[in-house]
Write a protein that holds these residues in place. Structure first.
Motif, PDB file in Angstrom:
ATOM      1  N   ASP A  52       0.826  -1.205   0.000  1.00  0.00           N
ATOM      2  CA  ASP A  52       0.000   0.000   0.000  1.00  0.00           C
ATOM      3  C   ASP A  52       0.864   1.260   0.000  1.00  0.00           C
ATOM      4  OD1 ASP A  52      -2.327  -1.504   0.013  1.00  0.00           O
ATOM      5  OD2 ASP A  52      -2.438  -1.554   2.197  1.00  0.00           O
ATOM      6  N   LEU A  53       1.982   1.214   0.744  1.00  0.00           N
ATOM      7  CA  LEU A  53       2.912   2.342   0.734  1.00  0.00           C
ATOM      8  C   LEU A  53       3.458   2.556  -0.670  1.00  0.00           C
ATOM      9  CD1 LEU A  53       4.689   4.508   2.065  1.00  0.00           C
ATOM     10  CD2 LEU A  53       6.326   2.688   2.622  1.00  0.00           C
ATOM     11  N   LEU A  54       3.800   1.460  -1.342  1.00  0.00           N
ATOM     12  CA  LEU A  54       4.307   1.550  -2.710  1.00  0.00           C
ATOM     13  C   LEU A  54       3.283   2.220  -3.626  1.00  0.00           C
ATOM     14  CD1 LEU A  54       6.340   0.889  -4.933  1.00  0.00           C
ATOM     15  CD2 LEU A  54       5.359  -1.420  -5.043  1.00  0.00           C
ATOM     16  N   ALA A  55       2.027   1.808  -3.501  1.00  0.00           N
ATOM     17  CA  ALA A  55       0.973   2.392  -4.335  1.00  0.00           C
ATOM     18  C   ALA A  55       0.818   3.884  -4.056  1.00  0.00           C
ATOM     19  CB  ALA A  55      -0.347   1.664  -4.101  1.00  0.00           C
ATOM     20  N   GLU A  56       0.844   4.269  -2.787  1.00  0.00           N
ATOM     21  CA  GLU A  56       0.703   5.682  -2.432  1.00  0.00           C
ATOM     22  C   GLU A  56       1.853   6.521  -2.978  1.00  0.00           C
ATOM     23  OE1 GLU A  56      -0.103   6.848   1.501  1.00  0.00           O
ATOM     24  OE2 GLU A  56      -2.111   5.947   1.553  1.00  0.00           O
ATOM     25  N   LEU A  57       3.054   5.982  -2.895  1.00  0.00           N
ATOM     26  CA  LEU A  57       4.208   6.730  -3.395  1.00  0.00           C
ATOM     27  C   LEU A  57       4.127   6.936  -4.903  1.00  0.00           C
ATOM     28  CD1 LEU A  57       6.985   5.007  -1.267  1.00  0.00           C
ATOM     29  CD2 LEU A  57       6.368   7.430  -1.169  1.00  0.00           C
ATOM     30  N   GLU A  72      11.696   6.824  -3.831  1.00  0.00           N
ATOM     31  CA  GLU A  72      11.316   6.026  -2.664  1.00  0.00           C
ATOM     32  C   GLU A  72      10.467   4.833  -3.093  1.00  0.00           C
ATOM     33  OE1 GLU A  72       9.311   6.464   1.786  1.00  0.00           O
ATOM     34  OE2 GLU A  72       9.495   8.228   0.494  1.00  0.00           O
ATOM     35  N   ALA A  73       9.600   5.032  -4.072  1.00  0.00           N
ATOM     36  CA  ALA A  73       8.795   3.923  -4.584  1.00  0.00           C
ATOM     37  C   ALA A  73       9.689   2.830  -5.159  1.00  0.00           C
ATOM     38  CB  ALA A  73       7.817   4.422  -5.647  1.00  0.00           C
ATOM     39  N   GLN A  74      10.730   3.231  -5.886  1.00  0.00           N
ATOM     40  CA  GLN A  74      11.671   2.257  -6.440  1.00  0.00           C
ATOM     41  C   GLN A  74      12.353   1.468  -5.328  1.00  0.00           C
ATOM     42  OE1 GLN A  74      12.517   1.061  -9.305  1.00  0.00           O
ATOM     43  NE2 GLN A  74      14.388  -0.022  -8.709  1.00  0.00           N
ATOM     44  N   LEU A  75      12.753   2.161  -4.266  1.00  0.00           N
ATOM     45  CA  LEU A  75      13.423   1.485  -3.156  1.00  0.00           C
ATOM     46  C   LEU A  75      12.471   0.530  -2.444  1.00  0.00           C
ATOM     47  CD1 LEU A  75      15.565   4.326  -1.536  1.00  0.00           C
ATOM     48  CD2 LEU A  75      16.169   2.721  -3.354  1.00  0.00           C
ATOM     49  N   VAL A  76      11.223   0.949  -2.247  1.00  0.00           N
ATOM     50  CA  VAL A  76      10.239   0.087  -1.586  1.00  0.00           C
ATOM     51  C   VAL A  76       9.952  -1.137  -2.457  1.00  0.00           C
ATOM     52  CG1 VAL A  76       7.846  -0.085  -0.787  1.00  0.00           C
ATOM     53  CG2 VAL A  76       9.206   1.945  -0.233  1.00  0.00           C
ATOM     54  N   ALA A  77       9.803  -0.938  -3.750  1.00  0.00           N
ATOM     55  CA  ALA A  77       9.556  -2.058  -4.658  1.00  0.00           C
ATOM     56  C   ALA A  77      10.712  -3.045  -4.621  1.00  0.00           C
ATOM     57  CB  ALA A  77       9.338  -1.547  -6.076  1.00  0.00           C
ATOM     58  N   GLU A 126      10.899  -7.112   4.403  1.00  0.00           N
ATOM     59  CA  GLU A 126       9.600  -6.637   4.875  1.00  0.00           C
ATOM     60  C   GLU A 126       9.718  -5.459   5.825  1.00  0.00           C
ATOM     61  OE1 GLU A 126       7.539  -9.958   6.512  1.00  0.00           O
ATOM     62  OE2 GLU A 126       7.473 -11.068   4.622  1.00  0.00           O
ATOM     63  N   ALA A 127      10.860  -5.335   6.497  1.00  0.00           N
ATOM     64  CA  ALA A 127      11.061  -4.211   7.413  1.00  0.00           C
ATOM     65  C   ALA A 127      11.488  -2.941   6.680  1.00  0.00           C
ATOM     66  CB  ALA A 127      12.107  -4.571   8.470  1.00  0.00           C
ATOM     67  N   LEU A 128      11.784  -3.049   5.393  1.00  0.00           N
ATOM     68  CA  LEU A 128      12.175  -1.908   4.563  1.00  0.00           C
ATOM     69  C   LEU A 128      13.445  -1.213   5.054  1.00  0.00           C
ATOM     70  CD1 LEU A 128       8.695  -0.262   3.816  1.00  0.00           C
ATOM     71  CD2 LEU A 128       9.802  -2.200   2.669  1.00  0.00           C
ATOM     72  N   VAL A 129      14.324  -1.967   5.709  1.00  0.00           N
ATOM     73  CA  VAL A 129      15.555  -1.346   6.213  1.00  0.00           C
ATOM     74  C   VAL A 129      16.467  -0.907   5.067  1.00  0.00           C
ATOM     75  CG1 VAL A 129      15.575  -2.459   8.462  1.00  0.00           C
ATOM     76  CG2 VAL A 129      16.571  -3.644   6.492  1.00  0.00           C
ATOM     77  N   THR A 130      16.395  -1.594   3.932  1.00  0.00           N
ATOM     78  CA  THR A 130      17.234  -1.181   2.800  1.00  0.00           C
ATOM     79  C   THR A 130      16.776   0.154   2.227  1.00  0.00           C
ATOM     80  OG1 THR A 130      15.861  -2.539   1.321  1.00  0.00           O
ATOM     81  CG2 THR A 130      17.891  -3.524   2.161  1.00  0.00           C
ATOM     82  N   VAL A 131      15.518   0.496   2.438  1.00  0.00           N
ATOM     83  CA  VAL A 131      15.034   1.807   1.994  1.00  0.00           C
ATOM     84  C   VAL A 131      15.731   2.907   2.790  1.00  0.00           C
ATOM     85  CG1 VAL A 131      13.008   3.285   1.686  1.00  0.00           C
ATOM     86  CG2 VAL A 131      12.813   0.803   1.345  1.00  0.00           C
ATOM     87  N   ASP A 132      15.749   2.762   4.106  1.00  0.00           N
ATOM     88  CA  ASP A 132      16.436   3.737   4.951  1.00  0.00           C
ATOM     89  C   ASP A 132      17.918   3.807   4.609  1.00  0.00           C
ATOM     90  OD1 ASP A 132      14.254   4.604   6.500  1.00  0.00           O
ATOM     91  OD2 ASP A 132      14.404   2.863   7.798  1.00  0.00           O
ATOM     92  N   LEU A 133      18.521   2.642   4.426  1.00  0.00           N
ATOM     93  CA  LEU A 133      19.956   2.575   4.149  1.00  0.00           C
ATOM     94  C   LEU A 133      20.316   3.391   2.914  1.00  0.00           C
ATOM     95  CD1 LEU A 133      22.678   1.065   4.836  1.00  0.00           C
ATOM     96  CD2 LEU A 133      21.988  -0.604   3.111  1.00  0.00           C
ATOM     97  N   ARG A 134      19.555   3.221   1.865  1.00  0.00           N
ATOM     98  CA  ARG A 134      19.910   3.870   0.606  1.00  0.00           C
ATOM     99  C   ARG A 134      19.497   5.343   0.586  1.00  0.00           C
ATOM    100  NH1 ARG A 134      19.358  -0.507  -4.090  1.00  0.00           N
ATOM    101  NH2 ARG A 134      17.141  -0.649  -3.595  1.00  0.00           N
TER     102      ARG A 134
END
Length: 224
Positions: free
Chosen positions: A138-143, A179-184, A192-200
């Motif tokens: 859902d976060l991906l869709a919103e972004l 951010e959508a690319q990172l979440v995808a 699932e914790a999306l830690v790689t999103v924060d990292l990048r």
């Protein structure tokens, strides 16, 4: 600096701030980019299908790491132990002739011996803050919707001659799209914790230019 070196520096900054988990992740990201840089310098780009070849290599490395992880279940490894085991598994995937080239590119891990400090962020709190009650999908869709909306409004503003506001909305569109690319990517990778999103995001820095956004990604993601 190379991307691998930048991730190594980010790892040291996390450790200095007392955030060992993110320091471990950044150290491993650095190692992965050392491998990618070595592959490209040794002719991966001349392969008939570089993306397919890279995927095969990635699957082989993942299998090596999974095999190595089976011996760690009950041993209580430290964060540094985990990175060192992953490194050894990565190296073992390849012919001995390239082992020295890989290990010679790896950074020092002494900073991973530091424990948590005041700067550490609870992993669950970090994930909750990013998701804000949404599922990752859902976060991906919103972004993606936000990126499209900002882009459309930016085009209208620029067409009306409001360059300042148009540029501001265009940058917001780029940020949401990135951010959508990172979440995808995180979803595809099982993060699932999306830690790689924060990292990048942390490596890209605040208000990064578009070319900076692509610079923090691996080659296979840059076209997206």
């Amino acid at each position: 600096m190379t991307t691998a070196q930048e991730y190594g520096e980010l790892s040291r900054r996390y450790a200095a701030a007392g955030d060992p988990r993110m320091a471990q992740l950044a150290a491993w990201a650095a190692d992965v980019h050392v491998l990618e840089e070595l592959l490209w310098s040794n002719g991966l780009g001349q392969a008939p299908d570089p993306a397919a070849q890279l995927a095969v290599i990635g699957e082989s490395v993942a299998a090596s790491i999974e095999a190595a992880a089976t011996g760690l279940v009950d041993s209580g490894p430290t964060g540094r132990d985990l990175v060192e085991v992953a490194r050894a598994a990565l190296v073992s995937t390849f012919d001995p002739s390239v082992h020295q080239l890989l290990t010679g590119g790896f950074g020092d891990l002494d900073h991973l011996d530091r424990g948590p400090g005041r700067g550490a962020v609870d992993p669950e709190a970090r994930t909750a803050a990013r998701l804000s009650g949404l599922a990752p999908s859902d976060l991906l869709a919103e972004l993606r919707v936000a990126a499209a909306d900002c882009r459309a409004i930016a085009e209208i503003l620029l067409g009306d001659g409001d360059v300042e506001a148009g540029d501001r909305l265009a940058r917001q569109a780029q940020a949401a799209g990135f951010e959508a690319q990172l979440v995808a990517s995180a979803i595809r990778g099982g993060d699932e914790a999306l830690v790689t999103v924060d990292l990048r995001w942390d490596l890209a820095g605040e208000d990064p230019a578009p070319e900076r956004l692509t610079a923090v990604l691996g080659w296979a993601e840059r076209a997206s």
